[in-house]
Design an enzyme around this catalytic site. Structure first.
Site, PDB file in Angstrom:
ATOM      1  N   ASP A 107      15.176  27.884  50.201  1.00  0.00           N
ATOM      2  CA  ASP A 107      15.390  27.051  49.035  1.00  0.00           C
ATOM      3  C   ASP A 107      16.896  26.970  48.806  1.00  0.00           C
ATOM      4  O   ASP A 107      17.649  27.818  49.307  1.00  0.00           O
ATOM      5  CB  ASP A 107      14.680  27.657  47.815  1.00  0.00           C
ATOM      6  CG  ASP A 107      14.628  26.667  46.660  1.00  0.00           C
ATOM      7  OD1 ASP A 107      14.240  27.057  45.560  1.00  0.00           O
ATOM      8  OD2 ASP A 107      15.004  25.493  46.885  1.00  0.00           O
ATOM      9  N   SER A 108      17.327  25.948  48.065  1.00  0.00           N
ATOM     10  CA  SER A 108      18.767  25.681  47.953  1.00  0.00           C
ATOM     11  C   SER A 108      19.456  26.583  46.933  1.00  0.00           C
ATOM     12  O   SER A 108      20.675  26.682  46.907  1.00  0.00           O
ATOM     13  CB  SER A 108      18.974  24.235  47.498  1.00  0.00           C
ATOM     14  OG  SER A 108      18.214  24.030  46.300  1.00  0.00           O
ATOM     15  N   GLY A 109      18.646  27.217  46.071  1.00  0.00           N
ATOM     16  CA  GLY A 109      19.238  28.070  45.055  1.00  0.00           C
ATOM     17  C   GLY A 109      19.283  27.410  43.694  1.00  0.00           C
ATOM     18  O   GLY A 109      19.530  28.070  42.686  1.00  0.00           O
ATOM     19  N   GLY A 110      19.028  26.111  43.635  1.00  0.00           N
ATOM     20  CA  GLY A 110      19.101  25.375  42.376  1.00  0.00           C
ATOM     21  C   GLY A 110      18.209  25.967  41.306  1.00  0.00           C
ATOM     22  O   GLY A 110      18.589  26.173  40.166  1.00  0.00           O
ATOM     23  N   PHE A 111      17.003  26.292  41.710  1.00  0.00           N
ATOM     24  CA  PHE A 111      16.001  26.808  40.765  1.00  0.00           C
ATOM     25  C   PHE A 111      16.446  28.152  40.197  1.00  0.00           C
ATOM     26  O   PHE A 111      16.424  28.372  38.994  1.00  0.00           O
ATOM     27  CB  PHE A 111      14.678  26.971  41.506  1.00  0.00           C
ATOM     28  CG  PHE A 111      13.511  27.347  40.635  1.00  0.00           C
ATOM     29  CD1 PHE A 111      13.092  28.668  40.541  1.00  0.00           C
ATOM     30  CD2 PHE A 111      12.822  26.373  39.927  1.00  0.00           C
ATOM     31  CE1 PHE A 111      11.995  29.009  39.759  1.00  0.00           C
ATOM     32  CE2 PHE A 111      11.729  26.714  39.146  1.00  0.00           C
ATOM     33  CZ  PHE A 111      11.318  28.028  39.064  1.00  0.00           C
ATOM     34  N   ASP A 138      19.296  20.768  43.923  1.00  0.00           N
ATOM     35  CA  ASP A 138      18.709  19.859  42.928  1.00  0.00           C
ATOM     36  C   ASP A 138      18.799  20.495  41.549  1.00  0.00           C
ATOM     37  O   ASP A 138      19.177  21.650  41.401  1.00  0.00           O
ATOM     38  CB  ASP A 138      17.235  19.592  43.283  1.00  0.00           C
ATOM     39  CG  ASP A 138      16.407  20.870  43.285  1.00  0.00           C
ATOM     40  OD1 ASP A 138      16.976  21.941  43.573  1.00  0.00           O
ATOM     41  OD2 ASP A 138      15.205  20.812  43.006  1.00  0.00           O
ATOM     42  N   GLN A 156      12.025  14.844  42.001  1.00  0.00           N
ATOM     43  CA  GLN A 156      11.979  15.327  40.639  1.00  0.00           C
ATOM     44  C   GLN A 156      11.321  14.251  39.766  1.00  0.00           C
ATOM     45  O   GLN A 156      10.616  13.386  40.290  1.00  0.00           O
ATOM     46  CB  GLN A 156      13.396  15.689  40.149  1.00  0.00           C
ATOM     47  CG  GLN A 156      14.008  16.904  40.848  1.00  0.00           C
ATOM     48  CD  GLN A 156      13.285  18.200  40.552  1.00  0.00           C
ATOM     49  OE1 GLN A 156      12.493  18.314  39.603  1.00  0.00           O
ATOM     50  NE2 GLN A 156      13.523  19.216  41.390  1.00  0.00           N
ATOM     51  N   GLY A 189      10.063  20.448  40.537  1.00  0.00           N
ATOM     52  CA  GLY A 189       9.898  20.214  39.106  1.00  0.00           C
ATOM     53  C   GLY A 189       8.479  20.400  38.617  1.00  0.00           C
ATOM     54  O   GLY A 189       8.119  19.945  37.530  1.00  0.00           O
ATOM     55  N   ASP A 193       4.599  27.217  48.956  1.00  0.00           N
ATOM     56  CA  ASP A 193       5.135  28.584  48.860  1.00  0.00           C
ATOM     57  C   ASP A 193       4.839  29.086  47.465  1.00  0.00           C
ATOM     58  O   ASP A 193       4.861  28.298  46.511  1.00  0.00           O
ATOM     59  CB  ASP A 193       6.653  28.596  49.093  1.00  0.00           C
ATOM     60  CG  ASP A 193       7.411  28.500  47.769  1.00  0.00           C
ATOM     61  OD1 ASP A 193       7.624  27.356  47.311  1.00  0.00           O
ATOM     62  OD2 ASP A 193       7.751  29.543  47.193  1.00  0.00           O
TER      63      ASP A 193
HETATM   64  C1  1WK Z   1       7.168  28.943  40.733  1.00  0.00           C
HETATM   65  N1  1WK Z   1       7.264  27.522  40.462  1.00  0.00           N
HETATM   66  C2  1WK Z   1       8.286  26.840  41.013  1.00  0.00           C
HETATM   67  N2  1WK Z   1       9.183  27.361  41.887  1.00  0.00           N
HETATM   68  C3  1WK Z   1      10.053  26.345  42.150  1.00  0.00           C
HETATM   69  C4  1WK Z   1      11.200  26.349  42.953  1.00  0.00           C
HETATM   70  C5  1WK Z   1      11.697  27.641  43.574  1.00  0.00           C
HETATM   71  C6  1WK Z   1      10.938  28.137  44.693  1.00  0.00           C
HETATM   72  C7  1WK Z   1      11.686  29.354  45.228  1.00  0.00           C
HETATM   73  O1  1WK Z   1      11.847  30.364  44.235  1.00  0.00           O
HETATM   74  C8  1WK Z   1      11.325  31.619  44.671  1.00  0.00           C
HETATM   75  O2  1WK Z   1      10.097  31.875  44.018  1.00  0.00           O
HETATM   76  C9  1WK Z   1      10.178  31.820  42.601  1.00  0.00           C
HETATM   77  C10 1WK Z   1      11.056  31.458  46.132  1.00  0.00           C
HETATM   78  O3  1WK Z   1      12.171  31.936  46.858  1.00  0.00           O
HETATM   79  C11 1WK Z   1      10.917  29.963  46.353  1.00  0.00           C
HETATM   80  O4  1WK Z   1      11.511  29.531  47.533  1.00  0.00           O
HETATM   81  C12 1WK Z   1      11.957  25.141  43.014  1.00  0.00           C
HETATM   82  N3  1WK Z   1      13.108  25.113  43.789  1.00  0.00           N
HETATM   83  C13 1WK Z   1      13.885  23.997  43.775  1.00  0.00           C
HETATM   84  N4  1WK Z   1      15.022  23.949  44.503  1.00  0.00           N
HETATM   85  N5  1WK Z   1      13.534  22.865  43.061  1.00  0.00           N
HETATM   86  C14 1WK Z   1      12.397  22.813  42.324  1.00  0.00           C
HETATM   87  O5  1WK Z   1      12.125  21.780  41.681  1.00  0.00           O
HETATM   88  C15 1WK Z   1      11.553  23.991  42.280  1.00  0.00           C
HETATM   89  C16 1WK Z   1      10.378  24.015  41.516  1.00  0.00           C
HETATM   90  C17 1WK Z   1       9.635  25.196  41.439  1.00  0.00           C
HETATM   91  N6  1WK Z   1       8.516  25.521  40.745  1.00  0.00           N
END
Ligand code: 1WK
Length: 384
Positions: free
Chosen positions: A104-108, A158, A201, A228, A278
């Site tokens: 994942d890019s780290g944005g979340f 994102d 998104q 999102g 995931d």
């Molecule tokens: C739980 N619900 C949820 N997780 C999300 C993640 C993190 C997943 C990443 O976060 C980590 O798990 C929480 C893991 O490493 C995973 O790769 C998201 N990541 C990004 N870049 N953009 C999103 O819109 C997004 C939405 C999510 N909704």
């Protein structure tokens, strides 16, 4: 692997690609191929946030049928550092996982874990939640880090809007994410054996979901994440957004629903056209005494298991489900013994992979709807 169909070892594919093998309604059976291996879809990707799937050996994860695991840019850039992993030979070598890795890019995480953030068109300035050190994450920096990690499937940077949110807020973040997708595509450049996915998104607003998906489709990317969602909205809202988004996305590219979900989320999302998933659910729940089985959930913190000599599931391929009594698992969980987390994580990942294998087989056999009913009846029947 334990009775789970072995993927046919096709000759090492030089380029990243996606093949649609079968469809049953909107449910899709496919294969995502790349030099490090092939991902059989629909696929569940165990989360290995800090370069480890917690309480599991890599070989164990592989034996359960996982074709790909996740790493997380935010966590790994803070500790041990992307440059350090790069100089140690990259994430695959570091974590001893030679198959595909999606990052994942780290944005979340920046938006959910980091402190003192400053958002701008350029990127996000934040302080590490670990040691307070200041970092700057831009679309370019995120791709640079994912390349240093050696990730096979990378995510654009994102901005994921939490729900509920105003339409204006959702639109602003969606438009910013599209501009960041363009910048990530340029930074990623031409890497035939790897992919960079755009992230749709648009919150719970159909018009914005369609606009985001169409704009990303026009960028002709190698795959599409649906972001999102799984951010606190009711399941039906998530499913409604899939009904709006999937038909806009190209048929011949993989679709990855981020952060999802429960077994019910998975089966309902596959039936609406999603290929990859995931979620920390199976691993995190395992550490909290919760077992997922074909009979539904079993909470091993509940005293009703104290004298129950039965295993979780005598029909399972997984020793954790077959060779230990519920009474013993209850004892381990109550005593906070590490083996409790180990066995329940193992059981849960085994069940999730078995669930995905069952869906892949059902789509190939053209009986997905019947299979969905059978699986849900199993959950409803409850304990054996
Ligand atoms: C739980 N619900 C949820 N997780 C999300 C993640 C993190 C997943 C990443 O976060 C980590 O798990 C929480 C893991 O490493 C995973 O790769 C998201 N990541 C990004 N870049 N953009 C999103 O819109 C997004 C939405 C999510 N909704």
């Amino acid at each position: 692997r334990m009775g789970l169909g072995l993927p046919t070892p096709d000759p090492k594919p030089e380029k990243f690609g996606f093949k649609l093998l079968a469809q049953d309604g909107k449910a899709r059976r496919g294969e995502v191929s790349m030099p490090r291996g092939t991902i059989r879809t629909p696929a569940f990707m165990p989360v290995g946030t800090a370069a480890t799937v917690k309480f599991m050996y890599p070989g164990q994860v592989r034996d359960l049928g996982a074709d790909v695991i996740l790493g997380n840019t935010y966590h790994l850039m803070l500790r041990p550092g992307a440059e350090r992993i790069h100089s140690l030979g990259g994430l695959h070598k570091f974590a001893n996982w030679k198959y595909p890795i999606l990052t994942d890019s780290g944005g979340f995480q920046v938006m959910s874990l980091a402190k003192l953030r400053k958002m701008s068109e350029q990127g996000v300035e934040f302080k590490s939640h670990i040691d307070g050190v200041k970092h700057f994450m831009s679309p370019e920096r995120s791709i640079e880090i994912q390349c240093q990690l050696g990730s096979d499937i990378q995510m654009q940077l994102d901005e994921c809007t939490r729900l509920p949110a105003s339409e204006d807020e959702i639109e602003r973040a969606m438009q910013l994410s599209l501009r960041w997708a363009e910048r990530c595509k340029i930074e990623f450049g031409d890497r035939p054996g790897q992919a960079m996915f755009g992230i749709v998104q648009g919150g719970d607003i159909p018009r914005l979901r369609e606009e985001s998906a169409q704009s990303l489709k026009d960028m002709d990317l190698k795959g599409y994440s649906i972001g999102g969602l799984a951010v606190g909205e009711p399941q039906q809202v998530m499913l409604d957004m899939l009904e709006v988004t999937c038909p806009v996305l190209p048929e011949d590219k993989p679709r990855y629903l981020m952060g999802v979900g429960t077994p019910d989320d998975l089966i309902e999302s596959v039936s609406r056209g999603v290929d990859m998933f995931d979620c920390v659910m199976p691993t995190r729940a395992g550490r909290h005494g919760l077992a997922f089985t074909r009979y539904g959930k079993v909470n091993l913190k509940n005293a009703r298991h104290k004298d129950d000599h039965r295993p979780l599931d005598p029909l399972s391929h997984c020793p954790a489900a077959r060779d230990y009594s519920r009474a013993y698992l209850y004892h381990l969980v109550k005593s906070n013994e590490a083996l409790g987390s180990m066995l329940l994580t193992w059981n849960n990942l085994a069940y999730y992979q078995e669930l995905m294998q069952g869906m892949r087989d059902a789509i190939e056999a053209g009986r997905f709807e019947d299979h969905k009913v059978e699986v849900k009846e199993g959950w409803a029947r409850g304990d054996i």
